[in-house]
Design a protein around this motif. Structure first.
Motif, mmCIF file in Angstrom:
data_model
loop_
_atom_site.group_PDB
_atom_site.id
_atom_site.type_symbol
_atom_site.label_atom_id
_atom_site.label_comp_id
_atom_site.label_asym_id
_atom_site.label_seq_id
_atom_site.Cartn_x
_atom_site.Cartn_y
_atom_site.Cartn_z
ATOM 1 N N THR A 108 -10.673 9.508 20.751
ATOM 2 C CA THR A 108 -9.673 10.540 20.435
ATOM 3 C C THR A 108 -9.033 10.252 19.091
ATOM 4 O O THR A 108 -9.101 9.137 18.573
ATOM 5 C CB THR A 108 -8.558 10.566 21.504
ATOM 6 O OG1 THR A 108 -7.992 9.252 21.614
ATOM 7 C CG2 THR A 108 -9.099 10.978 22.849
ATOM 8 N N ALA A 133 -10.656 22.666 32.019
ATOM 9 C CA ALA A 133 -9.477 23.085 31.244
ATOM 10 C C ALA A 133 -8.517 23.933 32.059
ATOM 11 O O ALA A 133 -7.304 23.898 31.832
ATOM 12 C CB ALA A 133 -9.924 23.835 29.989
ATOM 13 N N THR A 158 -5.925 24.836 26.735
ATOM 14 C CA THR A 158 -5.995 24.323 25.364
ATOM 15 C C THR A 158 -5.605 22.855 25.322
ATOM 16 O O THR A 158 -4.863 22.376 26.189
ATOM 17 C CB THR A 158 -5.048 25.103 24.433
ATOM 18 O OG1 THR A 158 -3.687 24.824 24.820
ATOM 19 C CG2 THR A 158 -5.314 26.591 24.509
ATOM 20 N N PRO A 159 -6.079 22.101 24.294
ATOM 21 C CA PRO A 159 -5.652 20.699 24.158
ATOM 22 C C PRO A 159 -4.135 20.549 24.073
ATOM 23 O O PRO A 159 -3.568 19.616 24.647
ATOM 24 C CB PRO A 159 -6.334 20.255 22.859
ATOM 25 C CG PRO A 159 -7.551 21.107 22.766
ATOM 26 C CD PRO A 159 -7.140 22.450 23.311
ATOM 27 N N ASN A 188 2.758 15.403 20.343
ATOM 28 C CA ASN A 188 2.055 14.674 21.407
ATOM 29 C C ASN A 188 2.792 13.418 21.886
ATOM 30 O O ASN A 188 2.150 12.429 22.233
ATOM 31 C CB ASN A 188 0.651 14.275 20.920
ATOM 32 C CG ASN A 188 0.685 13.315 19.745
ATOM 33 O OD1 ASN A 188 1.506 13.448 18.846
ATOM 34 N ND2 ASN A 188 -0.190 12.332 19.753
ATOM 35 N N ALA A 233 -5.933 14.166 23.176
ATOM 36 C CA ALA A 233 -6.836 14.993 23.976
ATOM 37 C C ALA A 233 -8.128 15.245 23.212
ATOM 38 O O ALA A 233 -8.121 15.323 21.981
ATOM 39 C CB ALA A 233 -6.170 16.325 24.327
ATOM 40 N N PHE A 234 -9.227 15.332 23.944
ATOM 41 C CA PHE A 234 -10.484 15.783 23.339
ATOM 42 C C PHE A 234 -11.261 16.550 24.397
ATOM 43 O O PHE A 234 -11.041 16.385 25.594
ATOM 44 C CB PHE A 234 -11.295 14.626 22.747
ATOM 45 C CG PHE A 234 -11.752 13.566 23.720
ATOM 46 C CD1 PHE A 234 -13.077 13.453 24.068
ATOM 47 C CD2 PHE A 234 -10.853 12.644 24.246
ATOM 48 C CE1 PHE A 234 -13.514 12.461 24.938
ATOM 49 C CE2 PHE A 234 -11.270 11.645 25.103
ATOM 50 C CZ PHE A 234 -12.607 11.554 25.460
ATOM 51 N N SER A 235 -12.125 17.440 23.954
ATOM 52 C CA SER A 235 -12.766 18.362 24.886
ATOM 53 C C SER A 235 -14.287 18.326 24.765
ATOM 54 O O SER A 235 -14.842 17.858 23.767
ATOM 55 C CB SER A 235 -12.267 19.786 24.643
ATOM 56 O OG SER A 235 -12.582 20.205 23.329
ATOM 57 N N ILE A 239 -11.714 19.034 29.538
ATOM 58 C CA ILE A 239 -10.769 18.338 28.657
ATOM 59 C C ILE A 239 -10.466 16.947 29.195
ATOM 60 O O ILE A 239 -10.341 16.753 30.409
ATOM 61 C CB ILE A 239 -9.452 19.135 28.516
ATOM 62 C CG1 ILE A 239 -9.682 20.440 27.749
ATOM 63 C CG2 ILE A 239 -8.385 18.313 27.798
ATOM 64 C CD1 ILE A 239 -8.419 21.262 27.514
ATOM 65 N N VAL A 248 -7.470 14.116 28.675
ATOM 66 C CA VAL A 248 -6.142 13.836 28.131
ATOM 67 C C VAL A 248 -5.853 12.360 28.383
ATOM 68 O O VAL A 248 -5.975 11.896 29.526
ATOM 69 C CB VAL A 248 -5.046 14.689 28.806
ATOM 70 C CG1 VAL A 248 -3.730 14.547 28.050
ATOM 71 C CG2 VAL A 248 -5.451 16.136 28.876
ATOM 72 N N GLU A 265 -10.191 19.693 16.368
ATOM 73 C CA GLU A 265 -11.264 20.210 17.225
ATOM 74 C C GLU A 265 -12.108 21.168 16.388
ATOM 75 O O GLU A 265 -11.556 22.032 15.726
ATOM 76 C CB GLU A 265 -10.687 20.951 18.434
ATOM 77 C CG GLU A 265 -10.029 20.061 19.462
ATOM 78 C CD GLU A 265 -11.047 19.323 20.316
ATOM 79 O OE1 GLU A 265 -12.229 19.737 20.338
ATOM 80 O OE2 GLU A 265 -10.665 18.331 20.949
#
Length: 344
Positions: free
Chosen positions: A74, A94, A100-101, A129, A143-145, A150, A152, A293
């Motif tokens: 991340t 998600a 959303t992130p 964050n 966060a990354f997707s 997702i 977190v 992203e």
């Protein structure tokens, strides 16, 4: 009510970070969602995905202390994770986290806030964050997707050593070291400091488990990794322990380099530009503690700008920006940063 698996993992950075990638992939392939708590042992200095180790870390000091160095999957900045910090991670579709992130980060923050409330500590979310207590950060979140899924990840600082943090950062002078140690104590706080006594990690884990159940509105069921997850974690440990991933993924340019760094709402950007004459850019490196992203999009921008003309920078950035999302950093922010560094 949705059921999430619940796992507590304790181990070295390569095991835990391999788990971050493996669990997101596993959940995106149909495995049940999961909340994982992690404790890094031995202590590790972890840099964000977009950072360069040599810019952020005093490598010799880390080795002297017997700590590990790792690169997270991340974004975000350099942190210390050890036996006195609790890491938490959510892997889910998600829809469970707000799509959303940014919303997923807020949902994760709610679990931290409820945990602290159960300890008698009043906390609140600070965009983009962080969770803070009286203006001091006590938890950072990333966060990354992957498609519609997702991950977190975040922390709860149970205890913290400001002098140790400063000693493993890249600093230019002892005078700055003293100032930064005070700065960390002013900007950060931790559970034991707020309560005036030491809290057992087992108590934090118990309260946090309850709190995340409430904030996510799910049932947490003690669980283990699937066989596929065990296999994938084992394979990915080679990646997360490799020097290529840790040290060479983002490496400073060499030669006559123009350099600038600037803090934006979305994070710190460190920009290196190597020129070929006055009008041609030979190479660019963009590092920092920002979140973007898709995650690898910054490489696309660097590739676009390599061997490009200075006069084309604005057009290239605006065109690139249409397909990405950087929290708190605009296309104009990047364009103006290039203008500023090239004017030096």
């Amino acid at each position: 009510m949705t059921t999430f698996r619940f796992i507590v993992e304790r181990g070295p950075q390569d095991l835990i970070l391999a788990g971050e990638e493996a669990l997101l992939e596993s959940v995106s392939n149909g495995a049940p969602p999961i909340l994982r708590f992690v404790i890094f042992d031995p202590t590790a200095v972890l840099i964000g995905y977009h950072q360069a180790v040599e810019q952020e870390v005093n490598i010799e000091e880390v080795k002297k202390r017997g700590w590990d160095i790792g690169r997270r999957p991340t974004g975000g900045g350099a942190i210390i994770m050890g036996k006195e910090q609790l890491g938490w991670e959510i892997y889910a579709e998600a829809s469970h986290l707000g799509y959303t992130p940014e919303e997923a980060i807020r949902r994760g923050a709610e679990g931290v806030i409820k945990t602290l409330e159960k300890l008698g500590i009043k906390a609140n979310f600070r965009p983009k964050n962080d969770v803070e207590v009286n203006g001091r950060k006590i938890s950072g979140i990333g966060a990354f997707s992957q498609g519609k899924y997702i991950a977190v990840t975040g922390t709860i600082l149970v205890d913290f050593d400001a002098e140790a943090m400063v000693s493993v950062l890249r600093l230019t002078s002892e005078k700055l070291r003293d100032k930064l140690a005070k700065d960390f104590r002013d900007r950060l706080t931790w559970v034991n400091r707020e309560l005036g006594n030491n809290v057992e990690m087992s108590q934090i884990i118990s309260l946090a488990k309850q709190s995340f159940e409430e904030s996510l509105n799910v049932k947490l069921e003690d669980s283990t990794y699937t066989e596929d997850e065990k296999r994938l974690i084992s394979e990915l440990r080679m990646k997360y322990s490799s020097p290529d991933w840790i040290y060479n993924l983002r490496k400073s340019l060499e030669g006559d380099i123009k350099y600038i760094e600037k803090k934006f709402q979305g994070g710190l950007i460190k920009l290196q530009v190597k020129m070929a004459g006055d009008k041609m850019i030979e190479a660019v490196l963009i590092t920092g503690d920002f979140f973007i992203e898709p995650r690898r999009a910054i490489y696309d921008l660097e590739a676009r700008l390599k061997w490009s003309r200075v006069e084309d920078i604005e057009r290239e950035i605006k065109d690139w920006y249409k397909g990405v999302k950087i929290i708190g950093i605009t296309a104009d922010d990047l364009i103006n940063l290039f203008k500023e560094v090239l004017s030096k």
